[in-house]
Motif scaffolding. Sequence first.
Motif, PDB file in Angstrom:
ATOM      1  N   LYS A   1       0.778  -1.258  -0.072  1.00 24.40           N
ATOM      2  CA  LYS A   1      -0.101  -0.190   0.089  1.00 24.40           C
ATOM      3  C   LYS A   1       0.608   1.170   0.079  1.00 24.40           C
ATOM      4  O   LYS A   1       0.509   2.379  -0.911  1.00 24.40           O
ATOM      5  CB  LYS A   1      -0.906  -0.250   1.111  1.00 24.40           C
ATOM      6  CG  LYS A   1      -1.735   1.402   1.486  1.00 24.40           C
ATOM      7  CD  LYS A   1      -2.721   1.226   2.603  1.00 24.40           C
ATOM      8  CE  LYS A   1      -3.649   2.572   2.787  1.00 24.40           C
ATOM      9  NZ  LYS A   1      -4.333   2.583   3.851  1.00 24.40           N
ATOM     10  N   HIS A   2       1.950   1.093   0.799  1.00 23.30           N
ATOM     11  CA  HIS A   2       2.518   2.379   1.027  1.00 23.30           C
ATOM     12  C   HIS A   2       3.987   2.672   0.431  1.00 23.30           C
ATOM     13  O   HIS A   2       4.430   3.645   0.125  1.00 23.30           O
ATOM     14  CB  HIS A   2       2.785   2.620   2.429  1.00 23.30           C
ATOM     15  CG  HIS A   2       1.609   2.820   3.253  1.00 23.30           C
ATOM     16  ND1 HIS A   2       0.828   3.732   3.364  1.00 23.30           N
ATOM     17  CD2 HIS A   2       0.909   2.109   4.374  1.00 23.30           C
ATOM     18  CE1 HIS A   2      -0.270   3.727   3.791  1.00 23.30           C
ATOM     19  NE2 HIS A   2      -0.128   2.660   4.550  1.00 23.30           N
ATOM     20  N   VAL A   3       4.474   1.715  -0.081  1.00 21.70           N
ATOM     21  CA  VAL A   3       5.863   1.700  -0.804  1.00 21.70           C
ATOM     22  C   VAL A   3       5.916   1.600  -2.192  1.00 21.70           C
ATOM     23  O   VAL A   3       5.625   0.669  -2.920  1.00 21.70           O
ATOM     24  CB  VAL A   3       7.015   0.516  -0.054  1.00 21.70           C
ATOM     25  CG1 VAL A   3       8.345   0.796  -0.577  1.00 21.70           C
ATOM     26  CG2 VAL A   3       7.072   0.520   1.510  1.00 21.70           C
ATOM     27  N   THR A   4       6.419   2.732  -2.733  1.00 19.07           N
ATOM     28  CA  THR A   4       6.181   2.585  -4.449  1.00 19.07           C
ATOM     29  C   THR A   4       7.635   2.085  -4.922  1.00 19.07           C
ATOM     30  O   THR A   4       7.472   1.727  -6.113  1.00 19.07           O
ATOM     31  CB  THR A   4       5.909   4.131  -4.640  1.00 19.07           C
ATOM     32  OG1 THR A   4       6.969   5.032  -4.251  1.00 19.07           O
ATOM     33  CG2 THR A   4       4.689   4.810  -4.354  1.00 19.07           C
ATOM     34  N   SER A   5       8.640   2.260  -4.249  1.00 15.52           N
ATOM     35  CA  SER A   5      10.044   1.689  -4.746  1.00 15.52           C
ATOM     36  C   SER A   5      10.866   1.624  -3.643  1.00 15.52           C
ATOM     37  O   SER A   5      10.982   2.156  -2.433  1.00 15.52           O
ATOM     38  CB  SER A   5      10.414   2.398  -5.703  1.00 15.52           C
ATOM     39  OG  SER A   5      10.804   3.669  -5.103  1.00 15.52           O
ATOM     40  N   VAL A   6      12.030   0.817  -3.839  1.00 15.38           N
ATOM     41  CA  VAL A   6      13.209   0.760  -3.036  1.00 15.38           C
ATOM     42  C   VAL A   6      14.525   1.260  -3.649  1.00 15.38           C
ATOM     43  O   VAL A   6      14.644   0.789  -4.942  1.00 15.38           O
ATOM     44  CB  VAL A   6      13.262  -0.631  -2.414  1.00 15.38           C
ATOM     45  CG1 VAL A   6      14.760  -0.663  -1.717  1.00 15.38           C
ATOM     46  CG2 VAL A   6      12.158  -0.979  -1.725  1.00 15.38           C
ATOM     47  N   ILE A   7      15.120   2.246  -3.084  1.00 18.25           N
ATOM     48  CA  ILE A   7      16.258   2.859  -3.862  1.00 18.25           C
ATOM     49  C   ILE A   7      17.550   2.455  -3.011  1.00 18.25           C
ATOM     50  O   ILE A   7      17.742   2.912  -1.975  1.00 18.25           O
ATOM     51  CB  ILE A   7      16.247   4.574  -3.852  1.00 18.25           C
ATOM     52  CG1 ILE A   7      14.801   4.862  -4.696  1.00 18.25           C
ATOM     53  CG2 ILE A   7      17.205   5.170  -4.686  1.00 18.25           C
ATOM     54  CD1 ILE A   7      14.422   6.303  -4.559  1.00 18.25           C
TER      55      ILE A   7
END
Length: 397
Positions: free
Chosen positions: A111-117
Amino acid sequence: MKLALTLTALVSAVSAANEFRAMAYNPKQLKTGDCPTVDSVSGDLEVLSKYTNEVRIYSVQDCNQGEPVLRAMENTDWKVQLGLWINKDDSVYEADKKELLRLAGVFDFKKHVTSVIVGNEAIYREEQTSAQVAAKVRDVKQALTKLGLSIPVTTSETWPSYDKQLIDAVDYVNMHAFPFWEGIHIDDAQSKAFEHIYDLQKLAGSKKVVVGETGWPDSGANYDAAEPSLKNEQRYLQEFICRAQLEKVDYVWFSAFDEAWKPVNNASDVETHWGVLKGDKTPKFKSPMYDCSKFVPSSKPGESGSDDKSSEDKESDEENSGKSSDKSSDKDSSSEIDGLDEDESDSESGSNDEDKSDDESGSNDEDDSSSGALSHTSISMVSVAASVVALTAAALF
């Protein structure tokens, strides 16, 4: 007559706005740099909700900032790009990855995390090679897949730092573009930023190119032809965002707030002046912050690309890109706008220090990792307006 008035109102509402696709956000306390709490993050998000619904942070483990950010987002529509810090010491990366996986078992990443950088300018700072960062990106993707998560994973680098092996590893290309740090005059800043976007789009092929950081400082010393001022910050903000909307380029604006706690001796005295909001969390600019109703790009797609340049011009650009990367990394890699606010005035002061630094958020590597926003595709305001206009016209006729 009613239709004309309705259409005018719709166009006006869409072209003049305060919305940002996403913002770089450092959860640390703005004045002291103390570690964040759920309450302090909630207060920040309440302020930022007028401008965006997505932020980017640079580490989940440093100062324990991942948990309060995700906790503050529970039961909301907020989105976050979670960062893992990378430097010469791989134990820092391993600690961030371990905390990321722990948080994935506690919070609703879908729901909340759009990507991991994974990393921020680590290649530019020469702390990791392209192959090493690519391997870490693949490592995180594999770890998330084992948890049943298909969240996009990428890194974030200055635009000259990308090569084929890094592009092959990431789910989308996340580039930094700072015409200010290239010493570009404000008149040419918009064109220079999109020149780099076009060049990287060619290299990236079918992969999406996102501007992971861009912005302009409002105060401090000049950098060659680039002048920090409120007027120039607002101008670059308007021109970049309007063009990004026109060309459907996603971006993270650097940054949300001015951060008084950041050191200035490792880069230059502009370090604390990149925010859209001041240190007291009030906006620097009157609403609307930008108006795209009369915006015309300074060059068309492809016109500012490098294909038609001479080899000498390309070499000159490469030298300038190094300069850009140096200052960009000093700014935020080591750490993380139409009318001006009536209480603010343009100012210039201080001196430039061109030494490289990997301290974005403070004097050590872990502090550097905290600053902060992007990855899911949003519907452009213009597209929404077009749909509403069509529906309105149909209803009226």
